[in-house]
Design a protein around this motif. Sequence first.
Motif, PDB file in Angstrom:
ATOM      1  N   LEU A 120       6.977   2.108 -10.804  1.00  0.00           N
ATOM      2  CA  LEU A 120       8.017   1.946  -9.785  1.00  0.00           C
ATOM      3  C   LEU A 120       8.284   3.268  -9.066  1.00  0.00           C
ATOM      4  O   LEU A 120       8.472   3.293  -7.848  1.00  0.00           O
ATOM      5  CB  LEU A 120       9.309   1.428 -10.422  1.00  0.00           C
ATOM      6  CG  LEU A 120       9.290  -0.035 -10.836  1.00  0.00           C
ATOM      7  CD1 LEU A 120      10.547  -0.377 -11.635  1.00  0.00           C
ATOM      8  CD2 LEU A 120       9.168  -0.939  -9.627  1.00  0.00           C
ATOM      9  N   ALA A 121       8.299   4.369  -9.819  1.00  0.00           N
ATOM     10  CA  ALA A 121       8.516   5.675  -9.198  1.00  0.00           C
ATOM     11  C   ALA A 121       7.356   6.034  -8.268  1.00  0.00           C
ATOM     12  O   ALA A 121       7.574   6.595  -7.199  1.00  0.00           O
ATOM     13  CB  ALA A 121       8.669   6.746 -10.283  1.00  0.00           C
ATOM     14  N   LEU A 122       6.165   5.694  -8.660  1.00  0.00           N
ATOM     15  CA  LEU A 122       4.986   5.957  -7.819  1.00  0.00           C
ATOM     16  C   LEU A 122       5.061   5.140  -6.536  1.00  0.00           C
ATOM     17  O   LEU A 122       4.761   5.651  -5.456  1.00  0.00           O
ATOM     18  CB  LEU A 122       3.713   5.621  -8.592  1.00  0.00           C
ATOM     19  CG  LEU A 122       2.391   5.879  -7.896  1.00  0.00           C
ATOM     20  CD1 LEU A 122       2.231   7.385  -7.645  1.00  0.00           C
ATOM     21  CD2 LEU A 122       1.247   5.361  -8.739  1.00  0.00           C
ATOM     22  N   ALA A 139       8.511  -3.999 -25.404  1.00  0.00           N
ATOM     23  CA  ALA A 139       9.118  -4.003 -24.065  1.00  0.00           C
ATOM     24  C   ALA A 139       9.606  -2.605 -23.691  1.00  0.00           C
ATOM     25  O   ALA A 139       9.428  -2.169 -22.556  1.00  0.00           O
ATOM     26  CB  ALA A 139      10.269  -5.003 -24.017  1.00  0.00           C
ATOM     27  N   GLY A 140      10.216  -1.902 -24.645  1.00  0.00           N
ATOM     28  CA  GLY A 140      10.671  -0.537 -24.377  1.00  0.00           C
ATOM     29  C   GLY A 140       9.519   0.402 -24.096  1.00  0.00           C
ATOM     30  O   GLY A 140       9.562   1.211 -23.160  1.00  0.00           O
ATOM     31  N   LEU A 141       8.474   0.300 -24.899  1.00  0.00           N
ATOM     32  CA  LEU A 141       7.285   1.125 -24.659  1.00  0.00           C
ATOM     33  C   LEU A 141       6.679   0.829 -23.295  1.00  0.00           C
ATOM     34  O   LEU A 141       6.281   1.739 -22.564  1.00  0.00           O
ATOM     35  CB  LEU A 141       6.247   0.886 -25.751  1.00  0.00           C
ATOM     36  CG  LEU A 141       6.554   1.492 -27.114  1.00  0.00           C
ATOM     37  CD1 LEU A 141       5.558   0.986 -28.157  1.00  0.00           C
ATOM     38  CD2 LEU A 141       6.505   3.000 -27.035  1.00  0.00           C
ATOM     39  N   SER A 142       6.624  -0.448 -22.955  1.00  0.00           N
ATOM     40  CA  SER A 142       6.062  -0.846 -21.665  1.00  0.00           C
ATOM     41  C   SER A 142       6.909  -0.311 -20.512  1.00  0.00           C
ATOM     42  O   SER A 142       6.372   0.168 -19.505  1.00  0.00           O
ATOM     43  CB  SER A 142       5.984  -2.373 -21.595  1.00  0.00           C
ATOM     44  OG  SER A 142       5.548  -2.801 -20.336  1.00  0.00           O
ATOM     45  N   TRP A 143       8.244  -0.387 -20.645  1.00  0.00           N
ATOM     46  CA  TRP A 143       9.118   0.095 -19.575  1.00  0.00           C
ATOM     47  C   TRP A 143       8.917   1.583 -19.330  1.00  0.00           C
ATOM     48  O   TRP A 143       8.725   2.016 -18.197  1.00  0.00           O
ATOM     49  CB  TRP A 143      10.580  -0.199 -19.888  1.00  0.00           C
ATOM     50  CG  TRP A 143      11.505   0.497 -18.943  1.00  0.00           C
ATOM     51  CD1 TRP A 143      12.249   1.602 -19.185  1.00  0.00           C
ATOM     52  CD2 TRP A 143      11.724   0.178 -17.564  1.00  0.00           C
ATOM     53  NE1 TRP A 143      12.939   1.982 -18.058  1.00  0.00           N
ATOM     54  CE2 TRP A 143      12.627   1.130 -17.038  1.00  0.00           C
ATOM     55  CE3 TRP A 143      11.250  -0.819 -16.717  1.00  0.00           C
ATOM     56  CZ2 TRP A 143      13.072   1.103 -15.735  1.00  0.00           C
ATOM     57  CZ3 TRP A 143      11.693  -0.838 -15.415  1.00  0.00           C
ATOM     58  CH2 TRP A 143      12.585   0.108 -14.936  1.00  0.00           C
ATOM     59  N   PHE A 144       8.967   2.369 -20.399  1.00  0.00           N
ATOM     60  CA  PHE A 144       8.922   3.817 -20.234  1.00  0.00           C
ATOM     61  C   PHE A 144       7.523   4.358 -19.963  1.00  0.00           C
ATOM     62  O   PHE A 144       7.380   5.402 -19.330  1.00  0.00           O
ATOM     63  CB  PHE A 144       9.530   4.516 -21.461  1.00  0.00           C
ATOM     64  CG  PHE A 144      11.021   4.378 -21.505  1.00  0.00           C
ATOM     65  CD1 PHE A 144      11.816   5.029 -20.581  1.00  0.00           C
ATOM     66  CD2 PHE A 144      11.628   3.580 -22.447  1.00  0.00           C
ATOM     67  CE1 PHE A 144      13.192   4.901 -20.600  1.00  0.00           C
ATOM     68  CE2 PHE A 144      13.004   3.444 -22.487  1.00  0.00           C
ATOM     69  CZ  PHE A 144      13.789   4.102 -21.561  1.00  0.00           C
ATOM     70  N   SER A 145       6.478   3.658 -20.407  1.00  0.00           N
ATOM     71  CA  SER A 145       5.125   4.193 -20.221  1.00  0.00           C
ATOM     72  C   SER A 145       4.364   3.583 -19.041  1.00  0.00           C
ATOM     73  O   SER A 145       3.438   4.206 -18.534  1.00  0.00           O
ATOM     74  CB  SER A 145       4.305   4.020 -21.502  1.00  0.00           C
ATOM     75  OG  SER A 145       4.120   2.648 -21.785  1.00  0.00           O
ATOM     76  N   GLY A 165      16.854   1.223 -18.428  1.00  0.00           N
ATOM     77  CA  GLY A 165      15.967   0.464 -17.563  1.00  0.00           C
ATOM     78  C   GLY A 165      16.042  -1.031 -17.808  1.00  0.00           C
ATOM     79  O   GLY A 165      16.907  -1.528 -18.516  1.00  0.00           O
ATOM     80  N   ASP A 166      15.107  -1.729 -17.226  1.00  0.00           N
ATOM     81  CA  ASP A 166      15.056  -3.189 -17.294  1.00  0.00           C
ATOM     82  C   ASP A 166      13.879  -3.602 -18.171  1.00  0.00           C
ATOM     83  O   ASP A 166      12.728  -3.563 -17.746  1.00  0.00           O
ATOM     84  CB  ASP A 166      14.904  -3.766 -15.881  1.00  0.00           C
ATOM     85  CG  ASP A 166      14.925  -5.274 -15.878  1.00  0.00           C
ATOM     86  OD1 ASP A 166      15.173  -5.872 -16.936  1.00  0.00           O
ATOM     87  OD2 ASP A 166      14.683  -5.855 -14.809  1.00  0.00           O
ATOM     88  N   TRP A 167      14.168  -4.014 -19.376  1.00  0.00           N
ATOM     89  CA  TRP A 167      13.126  -4.380 -20.335  1.00  0.00           C
ATOM     90  C   TRP A 167      12.790  -5.865 -20.286  1.00  0.00           C
ATOM     91  O   TRP A 167      11.935  -6.336 -21.038  1.00  0.00           O
ATOM     92  CB  TRP A 167      13.561  -4.039 -21.739  1.00  0.00           C
ATOM     93  CG  TRP A 167      13.774  -2.584 -22.016  1.00  0.00           C
ATOM     94  CD1 TRP A 167      13.868  -1.567 -21.115  1.00  0.00           C
ATOM     95  CD2 TRP A 167      13.922  -1.974 -23.292  1.00  0.00           C
ATOM     96  NE1 TRP A 167      14.066  -0.381 -21.747  1.00  0.00           N
ATOM     97  CE2 TRP A 167      14.107  -0.598 -23.089  1.00  0.00           C
ATOM     98  CE3 TRP A 167      13.928  -2.458 -24.590  1.00  0.00           C
ATOM     99  CZ2 TRP A 167      14.294   0.292 -24.136  1.00  0.00           C
ATOM    100  CZ3 TRP A 167      14.111  -1.574 -25.624  1.00  0.00           C
ATOM    101  CH2 TRP A 167      14.287  -0.210 -25.405  1.00  0.00           C
ATOM    102  N   SER A 168      13.444  -6.622 -19.411  1.00  0.00           N
ATOM    103  CA  SER A 168      13.311  -8.076 -19.453  1.00  0.00           C
ATOM    104  C   SER A 168      11.878  -8.545 -19.200  1.00  0.00           C
ATOM    105  O   SER A 168      11.408  -9.476 -19.857  1.00  0.00           O
ATOM    106  CB  SER A 168      14.265  -8.724 -18.450  1.00  0.00           C
ATOM    107  OG  SER A 168      13.961  -8.311 -17.133  1.00  0.00           O
ATOM    108  N   TYR A 169      11.184  -7.918 -18.262  1.00  0.00           N
ATOM    109  CA  TYR A 169       9.813  -8.347 -17.995  1.00  0.00           C
ATOM    110  C   TYR A 169       8.920  -8.077 -19.200  1.00  0.00           C
ATOM    111  O   TYR A 169       8.091  -8.907 -19.570  1.00  0.00           O
ATOM    112  CB  TYR A 169       9.250  -7.652 -16.748  1.00  0.00           C
ATOM    113  CG  TYR A 169       7.848  -8.109 -16.430  1.00  0.00           C
ATOM    114  CD1 TYR A 169       7.608  -9.402 -15.986  1.00  0.00           C
ATOM    115  CD2 TYR A 169       6.764  -7.262 -16.593  1.00  0.00           C
ATOM    116  CE1 TYR A 169       6.329  -9.844 -15.714  1.00  0.00           C
ATOM    117  CE2 TYR A 169       5.475  -7.693 -16.322  1.00  0.00           C
ATOM    118  CZ  TYR A 169       5.262  -8.985 -15.880  1.00  0.00           C
ATOM    119  OH  TYR A 169       3.997  -9.411 -15.619  1.00  0.00           O
ATOM    120  N   GLY A 170       9.078  -6.927 -19.839  1.00  0.00           N
ATOM    121  CA  GLY A 170       8.292  -6.619 -21.025  1.00  0.00           C
ATOM    122  C   GLY A 170       8.590  -7.579 -22.159  1.00  0.00           C
ATOM    123  O   GLY A 170       7.688  -7.999 -22.898  1.00  0.00           O
TER     124      GLY A 170
END
Length: 94
Positions: free
Chosen positions: A87-89, A75-81, A33-38
Amino acid sequence: MCKTVVFVFGFAVFVLALGGRQGLLPRLPEKMGDWSYGLFLYGFPVQQVLAMFGLADAGIAVFAIASTAISLAFAGLSWFSVEKPALALGRSSH
């Protein structure tokens, strides 16, 4: 002070040289995924907390490595959780 300026300038040149060349850095898998924002979102607060606890006195290299590693973890936790499910929703509602 001079050592800090040399380190920061040298590190910046090193990062720009790596980023400007194709194939020097491995490509991250798409499923990460894209962790840049996190990283943007959590980087500054993590640096401030580490400085508050005195890690800034350990030297800029230690401080930079620690703040980057902790920020990447958040950032990784934020992306996946949060971000990926949101985004999927958003995609499923259209």
